[in-house]
Design a protein around this motif. Structure first.
Motif, PDB file in Angstrom:
ATOM      1  N   ALA A  69     114.687 103.420 -17.630  1.00  0.00           N
ATOM      2  CA  ALA A  69     116.067 102.411 -17.939  1.00  0.00           C
ATOM      3  C   ALA A  69     116.688 103.424 -19.042  1.00  0.00           C
ATOM      4  CB  ALA A  69     114.909 101.243 -18.746  1.00  0.00           C
ATOM      5  N   LYS A  70     115.998 104.384 -19.331  1.00  0.00           N
ATOM      6  CA  LYS A  70     116.799 104.912 -20.589  1.00  0.00           C
ATOM      7  C   LYS A  70     117.400 105.773 -19.278  1.00  0.00           C
ATOM      8  CE  LYS A  70     116.462 108.272 -24.060  1.00  0.00           C
ATOM      9  NZ  LYS A  70     115.623 108.897 -25.170  1.00  0.00           N
ATOM     10  N   GLU A  71     116.851 106.584 -18.328  1.00  0.00           N
ATOM     11  CA  GLU A  71     117.450 107.455 -17.701  1.00  0.00           C
ATOM     12  C   GLU A  71     118.832 106.546 -16.866  1.00  0.00           C
ATOM     13  OE1 GLU A  71     114.276 108.718 -14.797  1.00  0.00           O
ATOM     14  OE2 GLU A  71     112.953 109.995 -16.921  1.00  0.00           O
ATOM     15  N   ALA A  72     117.974 105.697 -16.732  1.00  0.00           N
ATOM     16  CA  ALA A  72     119.384 104.080 -15.382  1.00  0.00           C
ATOM     17  C   ALA A  72     120.211 104.594 -17.091  1.00  0.00           C
ATOM     18  CB  ALA A  72     118.826 103.817 -14.717  1.00  0.00           C
ATOM     19  N   GLY A  73     120.435 104.559 -17.832  1.00  0.00           N
ATOM     20  CA  GLY A  73     121.596 103.951 -18.787  1.00  0.00           C
ATOM     21  C   GLY A  73     121.266 102.202 -18.938  1.00  0.00           C
ATOM     22  N   VAL A  74     120.696 101.388 -18.417  1.00  0.00           N
ATOM     23  CA  VAL A  74     120.206 100.266 -18.083  1.00  0.00           C
ATOM     24  C   VAL A  74     120.250  99.824 -19.785  1.00  0.00           C
ATOM     25  CG1 VAL A  74     118.502  98.640 -17.448  1.00  0.00           C
ATOM     26  CG2 VAL A  74     119.511 100.244 -15.705  1.00  0.00           C
ATOM     27  N   THR A  75     121.450  98.592 -20.223  1.00  0.00           N
ATOM     28  CA  THR A  75     121.656  97.914 -21.790  1.00  0.00           C
ATOM     29  C   THR A  75     120.947  97.266 -21.542  1.00  0.00           C
ATOM     30  OG1 THR A  75     124.048  98.403 -21.597  1.00  0.00           O
ATOM     31  CG2 THR A  75     123.204  99.848 -22.349  1.00  0.00           C
ATOM     32  N   ASN A  76     120.422  96.556 -21.064  1.00  0.00           N
ATOM     33  CA  ASN A  76     120.286  94.864 -20.338  1.00  0.00           C
ATOM     34  C   ASN A  76     118.722  94.102 -20.576  1.00  0.00           C
ATOM     35  OD1 ASN A  76     120.934  95.857 -17.960  1.00  0.00           O
ATOM     36  ND2 ASN A  76     121.597  93.815 -17.809  1.00  0.00           N
ATOM     37  N   LEU A  77     118.118  95.799 -20.762  1.00  0.00           N
ATOM     38  CA  LEU A  77     117.144  95.056 -20.256  1.00  0.00           C
ATOM     39  C   LEU A  77     115.623  95.176 -21.151  1.00  0.00           C
ATOM     40  CD1 LEU A  77     113.975  95.038 -18.115  1.00  0.00           C
ATOM     41  CD2 LEU A  77     114.535  97.589 -17.723  1.00  0.00           C
ATOM     42  N   GLU A  78     114.824  94.104 -21.490  1.00  0.00           N
ATOM     43  CA  GLU A  78     113.987  94.688 -22.558  1.00  0.00           C
ATOM     44  C   GLU A  78     112.033  94.376 -21.949  1.00  0.00           C
ATOM     45  OE1 GLU A  78     112.396  91.441 -25.938  1.00  0.00           O
ATOM     46  OE2 GLU A  78     114.127  90.776 -24.416  1.00  0.00           O
ATOM     47  N   LEU A  79     111.551  95.057 -22.428  1.00  0.00           N
ATOM     48  CA  LEU A  79     110.479  95.614 -21.722  1.00  0.00           C
ATOM     49  C   LEU A  79     109.125  94.857 -22.380  1.00  0.00           C
ATOM     50  CD1 LEU A  79     111.193  98.799 -20.288  1.00  0.00           C
ATOM     51  CD2 LEU A  79     110.562  96.968 -19.179  1.00  0.00           C
ATOM     52  N   VAL A  80     108.306  93.758 -22.263  1.00  0.00           N
ATOM     53  CA  VAL A  80     107.335  93.496 -23.969  1.00  0.00           C
ATOM     54  C   VAL A  80     106.014  93.335 -22.993  1.00  0.00           C
ATOM     55  CG1 VAL A  80     106.925  91.380 -24.289  1.00  0.00           C
ATOM     56  CG2 VAL A  80     109.581  92.135 -23.990  1.00  0.00           C
ATOM     57  N   GLN A  81     104.754  93.923 -24.107  1.00  0.00           N
ATOM     58  CA  GLN A  81     103.571  93.471 -22.789  1.00  0.00           C
ATOM     59  C   GLN A  81     102.998  92.133 -23.441  1.00  0.00           C
ATOM     60  OE1 GLN A  81     100.891  95.427 -25.563  1.00  0.00           O
ATOM     61  NE2 GLN A  81      99.496  95.396 -23.580  1.00  0.00           N
ATOM     62  N   ALA A  82     103.101  91.782 -22.442  1.00  0.00           N
ATOM     63  CA  ALA A  82     102.318  90.529 -22.057  1.00  0.00           C
ATOM     64  C   ALA A  82     101.779  89.759 -20.734  1.00  0.00           C
ATOM     65  CB  ALA A  82     103.252  89.479 -23.031  1.00  0.00           C
ATOM     66  N   GLU A  83     100.500  89.060 -20.520  1.00  0.00           N
ATOM     67  CA  GLU A  83     100.645  88.307 -19.789  1.00  0.00           C
ATOM     68  C   GLU A  83     101.290  86.784 -19.136  1.00  0.00           C
ATOM     69  OE1 GLU A  83      96.197  88.097 -19.036  1.00  0.00           O
ATOM     70  OE2 GLU A  83      96.214  88.696 -21.364  1.00  0.00           O
ATOM     71  N   PRO A  84     102.074  87.007 -17.473  1.00  0.00           N
ATOM     72  CA  PRO A  84     102.031  85.624 -17.279  1.00  0.00           C
ATOM     73  C   PRO A  84     102.133  84.376 -18.141  1.00  0.00           C
ATOM     74  CG  PRO A  84     101.632  86.897 -15.439  1.00  0.00           C
ATOM     75  CD  PRO A  84     101.224  87.285 -16.608  1.00  0.00           C
ATOM     76  N   MET A  85     100.853  84.535 -18.802  1.00  0.00           N
ATOM     77  CA  MET A  85     100.258  82.766 -19.648  1.00  0.00           C
ATOM     78  C   MET A  85     101.199  83.106 -21.544  1.00  0.00           C
ATOM     79  SD  MET A  85      98.690  81.118 -17.365  1.00  0.00           S
ATOM     80  CE  MET A  85      97.214  79.282 -18.332  1.00  0.00           C
ATOM     81  N   THR A  86     101.058  84.383 -21.856  1.00  0.00           N
ATOM     82  CA  THR A  86     101.673  84.503 -22.505  1.00  0.00           C
ATOM     83  C   THR A  86     103.520  84.823 -22.572  1.00  0.00           C
ATOM     84  OG1 THR A  86     100.884  86.796 -22.966  1.00  0.00           O
ATOM     85  CG2 THR A  86      99.655  85.187 -23.283  1.00  0.00           C
ATOM     86  N   ALA A  87     103.761  85.156 -21.597  1.00  0.00           N
ATOM     87  CA  ALA A  87     105.076  85.776 -21.385  1.00  0.00           C
ATOM     88  C   ALA A  87     105.547  84.960 -22.142  1.00  0.00           C
ATOM     89  CB  ALA A  87     105.460  85.631 -20.262  1.00  0.00           C
ATOM     90  N   PRO A  88     107.382  85.794 -22.973  1.00  0.00           N
ATOM     91  CA  PRO A  88     108.320  84.915 -23.634  1.00  0.00           C
ATOM     92  C   PRO A  88     108.881  84.151 -22.802  1.00  0.00           C
ATOM     93  CG  PRO A  88     108.852  87.426 -23.001  1.00  0.00           C
ATOM     94  CD  PRO A  88     107.495  86.876 -22.118  1.00  0.00           C
ATOM     95  N   GLU A  89     109.178  82.231 -23.404  1.00  0.00           N
ATOM     96  CA  GLU A  89     109.152  81.335 -22.654  1.00  0.00           C
ATOM     97  C   GLU A  89     110.354  80.865 -22.382  1.00  0.00           C
ATOM     98  OE1 GLU A  89     107.519  78.252 -25.615  1.00  0.00           O
ATOM     99  OE2 GLU A  89     105.753  79.051 -25.331  1.00  0.00           O
ATOM    100  N   GLY A  90     111.486  80.972 -22.810  1.00  0.00           N
ATOM    101  CA  GLY A  90     112.719  81.291 -21.974  1.00  0.00           C
ATOM    102  C   GLY A  90     113.209  79.867 -22.802  1.00  0.00           C
ATOM    103  N   PRO A  91     114.329  78.903 -21.938  1.00  0.00           N
ATOM    104  CA  PRO A  91     113.617  78.928 -20.479  1.00  0.00           C
ATOM    105  C   PRO A  91     114.609  79.901 -19.865  1.00  0.00           C
ATOM    106  CG  PRO A  91     115.026  77.380 -21.129  1.00  0.00           C
ATOM    107  CD  PRO A  91     114.736  77.789 -22.870  1.00  0.00           C
ATOM    108  N   PHE A  92     114.180  80.379 -18.904  1.00  0.00           N
ATOM    109  CA  PHE A  92     115.740  81.600 -17.539  1.00  0.00           C
ATOM    110  C   PHE A  92     116.009  80.279 -16.909  1.00  0.00           C
ATOM    111  CE2 PHE A  92     112.099  84.198 -20.273  1.00  0.00           C
ATOM    112  CZ  PHE A  92     112.486  85.225 -20.721  1.00  0.00           C
ATOM    113  N   ASP A  93     116.967  81.277 -16.464  1.00  0.00           N
ATOM    114  CA  ASP A  93     117.864  81.330 -14.839  1.00  0.00           C
ATOM    115  C   ASP A  93     116.754  81.859 -13.767  1.00  0.00           C
ATOM    116  OD1 ASP A  93     120.218  80.011 -15.993  1.00  0.00           O
ATOM    117  OD2 ASP A  93     120.497  82.388 -16.959  1.00  0.00           O
ATOM    118  N   VAL A  94     116.129  82.453 -13.903  1.00  0.00           N
ATOM    119  CA  VAL A  94     115.315  83.071 -13.103  1.00  0.00           C
ATOM    120  C   VAL A  94     113.787  83.285 -13.494  1.00  0.00           C
ATOM    121  CG1 VAL A  94     115.475  84.958 -10.623  1.00  0.00           C
ATOM    122  CG2 VAL A  94     117.549  83.635 -11.886  1.00  0.00           C
ATOM    123  N   VAL A  95     112.825  83.391 -12.368  1.00  0.00           N
ATOM    124  CA  VAL A  95     111.409  84.271 -12.643  1.00  0.00           C
ATOM    125  C   VAL A  95     111.262  84.943 -11.794  1.00  0.00           C
ATOM    126  CG1 VAL A  95     108.995  84.214 -13.173  1.00  0.00           C
ATOM    127  CG2 VAL A  95     110.992  82.760 -14.153  1.00  0.00           C
TER     128      VAL A  95
END
Length: 211
Positions: free
Chosen positions: A81-107
């Protein structure tokens, strides 16, 4: 740390350095996925690995939260992400059952669900993280539908041996396309697009809308 996390941490460097096996199929997957994404959307990716796909899709979104069980996989993702200059990407350590709850528009979930223990529980957790009408976009290996019976038998026999020597994860489901899609629908989704890229194994691409 779980055995699964240890497994993926151990192979993270090799995984990050490995070329994509079928570049044409991967590009089709990216193109079809991107066609559903919009710059005002927030998306969650489950099992993002080393972040290659997350980095490529993030420019199509307002925000992308990419998760993985393995912190070492995420470390490679952060570098990409840093090499590509991406600024809207957040990386989180989690399993699907413990992932951030959102709600999101897309999974998003690519090459993940055949490696999860309880498919139905994980699909339910995915649905709970989507807004009504939100999209679940996935690509899943359905090994039961490998065209060659001999190849299917060989893979079934090899995976337990690979587990013994630490070359395969603990869980690998041998499901059919029909079974996988029925599970998605049972979790409260309406399937709106499917495809197999490549046709054999097959790797089933599914776009489903939350009812």
């Amino acid at each position: 740390m779980t055995n699964e996390a240890q497994f993926w941490d151990k192979i993270a460097a090799k995984y990050a350095a490995s070329p994509i096996k079928d570049e044409a199929a991967y590009q089709i997957t990216l193109e079809r996925t991107a066609s559903y994404l919009q710059p005002d959307q927030e998306a969650l990716e489950l099992g993002c690995g080393t972040g290659n796909t997350a980095v490529k899709l993030s420019p199509h979104l307002g925000r992308l939260v990419a998760t993985d069980l393995s912190q070492k996989m995420l470390d490679f993702g952060a570098r990409r992400a840093k090499e590509a200059g991406v600024t809207n990407l957040e990386l989180v350590q989690a399993e699907p059952m413990t992932a951030p709850e959102g709600p999101f528009d897309v999974v998003l979930a690519f090459n993940l669900f055949h490696l999860l223990g309880d498919l139905d529980a994980n699909l339910h957790a995915t649905a709970m993280r989507l807004r009504p009408g939100g999209l679940f976009i996935s690509k899943t290996v359905c090994m039961q539908d490998i065209r060659s019976p001999l190849k299917r038998l060989l893979i079934r026999g090899m995976i337990p041996l690979m587990r013994l020597v630490g070359k395969a994860p603990d869980v690998v489901h041998f499901m059919s396309v029909a079974d996988w899609q029925a599970r998605i629908e049972a979790a409260g989704f309406e399937i709106i697009e499917t495809g197999s890229y490549p046709v054999d194994l097959p790797n089933r691409f599914v776009v489903a809308r939350k009812r």
